[in-house]
Design a protein around this motif. Structure first.
Motif, mmCIF file in Angstrom:
data_model
loop_
_atom_site.group_PDB
_atom_site.id
_atom_site.type_symbol
_atom_site.label_atom_id
_atom_site.label_comp_id
_atom_site.label_asym_id
_atom_site.label_seq_id
_atom_site.Cartn_x
_atom_site.Cartn_y
_atom_site.Cartn_z
ATOM 1 N N GLU A 60 54.011 21.583 62.704
ATOM 2 C CA GLU A 60 52.436 21.544 63.004
ATOM 3 C C GLU A 60 51.676 22.376 63.888
ATOM 4 O OE1 GLU A 60 50.389 19.137 61.819
ATOM 5 O OE2 GLU A 60 51.826 18.856 60.336
ATOM 6 N N LYS A 105 51.614 26.191 62.404
ATOM 7 C CA LYS A 105 50.121 26.378 61.622
ATOM 8 C C LYS A 105 48.694 26.783 62.602
ATOM 9 C CE LYS A 105 50.415 21.576 58.971
ATOM 10 N NZ LYS A 105 49.641 20.821 58.635
ATOM 11 N N GLY A 106 48.429 28.229 61.109
ATOM 12 C CA GLY A 106 47.700 29.393 61.962
ATOM 13 C C GLY A 106 48.219 29.771 62.511
ATOM 14 N N ARG A 107 49.944 29.915 62.974
ATOM 15 C CA ARG A 107 51.057 31.080 63.420
ATOM 16 C C ARG A 107 51.613 31.403 62.241
ATOM 17 N NH1 ARG A 107 51.542 30.592 70.007
ATOM 18 N NH2 ARG A 107 51.647 32.588 69.517
ATOM 19 N N ARG A 108 51.614 31.388 61.286
ATOM 20 C CA ARG A 108 53.191 31.571 60.356
ATOM 21 C C ARG A 108 52.481 32.982 59.873
ATOM 22 N NH1 ARG A 108 57.726 32.119 58.826
ATOM 23 N NH2 ARG A 108 58.053 30.853 56.795
#
Length: 415
Positions: free
Chosen positions: A329, A332-335
Motif C-alpha cells: 500500500e 502505490k504511486g511510487r512503483r
C-alpha cells in the motif's frame, strides 16, 4: 429434453469418466495435452453447472427429525430425489474448482508458444498440440506436484476413502487449519462508563489499552461511584479461504502428497504466494480461489514452516505477510521509482529487509535466483525507498554504492 434425473445421472457419469481419464494423463505428463484436456473438461462442466443449478434451485428441508412411522413414503422419495440432485451439484462444483486450480497453476508457471506467438490456454487446439512449445517461467507459484491429487471427479470423500488412516488424519488437520478463523491480538478495548456528577447519572465512552488497569483508571477519572461494560473487544476475523471446494481440494492434495508434513508444505506455498505476487496479480490468479488478497490477522498455518527458527513466536509467518501487504500500500504511486524490479523480486527485497535472514536464505525460501535478488536489492537501495519502509537500514548498507557508504561513514565520524 432430458429430465432432471437423467441430467443428474449424466453429470455423475461424466465426472466418473473424468476421474478415470485424468489419472491416466499424469502417468506420463504432457503439459499441452494436460492443459487442453483440463480446458475442454472445464467448458463442459461449466455448461452442466448452469443447467443443473437452474433446475435444482433451493434445497428442501430434511426429514431427519421425523420418526419412521410418521414419514410419508411419497415425501421420502421426493426428499431423496432432491438430495441426489444437490449432491450432484456439489460434486460438480468441487470438480470445477479442481480444474480451475490446476489450469491456473499451469498458466502461472508455464507459457505456451506456437512458433514465436504466445497463445493462451483457451487457444490450444487438438491438432496443434504437437507443435506447441512450453516455456517455464522464472519462478514457481503453487506446487505442481499436487496436480495429480486434486479431485477432478469432484468426489472428495470417495477419493479420501481409498487412502490409509494417516492421509485421512492429515486431511482433517489441514482442513481444520484452513477453516479456522484468524485471530488478532487485541491492542485495546472500547468501554462505556456510567458515573455520577452533580447528582446526575451520566454516560461516557472511552478507549483504553487492553493491558491497562481499568478499575484504577476509571477511579481516577470518575471517583468511586461508577459502573462500566465492554462495547467492543475484537479477537477474531474471517477465514483465510472462503470457499469450501478450494479447502477440500487443497486438503486432499497435500494430505496425499505428504501425509507427514503436508500442512507445513501448504503453509510454505501460501507464504511464497503472498511474497512472490502483488495484490493486483492475486486478483487475476486462480491458484487458490476465494483466498484473501491480503491478510490482517494471524493464521496458524503460516507458523508451521517456521517453527524451527530460533526467534520463532506465535504469528511469525503471518506478521511478515501483514507487513508485506502494508508495504504494498505504501509503494502505490511510487512503483515508478523501482519499475525495473519485477514483483517476485520486490517481494524478496521486502522479506530481506523485514526478516533476520540473509539474501541466500531468502532466495532459497522463495525460490528466486540469488544474483537477481542481490541486483534487485541494489536498485531498491538506489531508489532510497529502503529508508522510507524500514526503520533499521543496517542490512542494506553493504548494497549501497561505495561513494554513499564513504559519505555515511564521514557523517558518523563528524557526529
Amino acid at each position: 429434453m432430458t429430465t432432471t434425473e437423467e441430467l443428474v445421472a449424466q453429470v455423475n457419469k461424466i465426472l466418473d469418466d473424468i476421474g478415470i481419464d485424468m489419472a491416466g494423463l499424469f502417468e506420463e505428463p504432457n503439459i499441452p495435452v494436460l492443459s487442453y484436456t483440463l480446458q475442454k473438461n472445464l467448458t463442459l462442466l461449466s455448461e452442466l453447472e448452469g443447467e443443473l443449478e437452474r433446475r435444482v434451485g433451493e434445497t428442501t428441508p430434511s426429514t431427519g427429525g421425523v420418526s419412521e412411522k410418521s414419514r410419508d413414503p411419497h415425501l421420502q422419495w421426493i426428499y431423496r430425489k432432491k438430495r441426489n440432485r444437490v449432491l450432484a451439484l456439489e460434486r460438480l462444483r468441487a470438480s470445477i474448482t479442481a480444474h480451475r486450480m490446476a489450469l491456473s497453476t499451469i498458466t502461472a508457471n508455464y507459457e505456451f508458444r506456437l512458433g514465436k506467438t504466445p497463445i493462451p490456454v483457451e487457444g490450444l487446439k487438438k491438432e496443434e498440440l504437437g507443435k506447441v512449445k512450453v516455456i517455464k517461467k522464472p519462478i514457481t507459484l503453487g506446487r505442481l506436484e499436487i496436480l495429480p491429487h486434486l479431485a477432478y471427479s469432484g468426489d472428495v470423500l470417495r477419493l479420501l476413502a481409498r487412502e490409509n488412516l494417516s492421509v485421512r488424519e492429515r486431511f482433517k488437520g489441514i482442513k481444520g487449519r484452513l477453516r479456522e478463523r484468524g485471530t488478532v491480538q487485541t491492542k485495546g478495548l472500547r468501554i462505556e462508563v456510567e458515573y455520577w456528577e452533580n447528582n446526575r447519572l451520566k454516560k461516557a465512552r472511552l478507549d483504553l489499552p487492553a493491558d491497562s488497569d481499568i478499575e484504577g483508571e476509571l477511579r481516577k477519572r470518575y471517583g468511586r461511584r461508577f459502573r462500566w461494560r465492554v462495547l467492543s473487544f475484537v479477537k477474531t476475523r474471517g477465514v483465510l479461504i472462503n470457499n469450501h471446494y478450494t479447502v477440500d481440494n487443497l486438503a486432499l492434495a497435500y494430505a496425499i502428497l505428504d501425509p507427514k508434513s503436508g500442512a507445513e508444505k501448504l503453509g510454505l506455498d501460501l507464504f511464497r504466494y503472498y511474497f512472490l505476487t502483488s495484490s493486483t496479480e492475486r486478483e487475476g490468479l486462480g491458484i487458490y480461489p476465494d483466498m484473501r488478497l491480503c491478510i490482517d490477522c494471524h493464521y496458524s498455518i503460516f507458523d508451521l514452516p517456521f517453527r524451527e527458527e530460533p526467534d520463532f513466536r506465535t504469528g511469525y509467518g503471518s506478521m511478515m505477510i501483514i507487513r508485506k501487504c502494508e508495504m504494498e500500500e505504501l509503494l502505490k504511486g511510487r512503483r515508478v521509482d523501482i519499475n525495473r524490479i519485477p514483483n517476485y523480486l520486490l517481494g524478496g527485497v521486502l522479506l530481506y529487509g523485514m526478516s533476520p535472514w540473509d539474501e541466500k536464505k531468502v532466495s532459497e525460501l522463495l525460490g528466486i535466483p540469488e544474483k537477481e535478488l542481490e541486483e534487485a536489492i541494489r536498485r531498491f537501495v538506489l531508489s532510497g525507498l529502503h529508508t522510507t519502509l524500514f526503520a533499521d537500514t543496517e542490512k542494506f548498507r553493504k548494497f549501497m554504492p561505495k561513494s554513499d557508504r564513504a559519505k555515511q561513514f564521514l557523517e558518523l565520524l563528524q557526529g
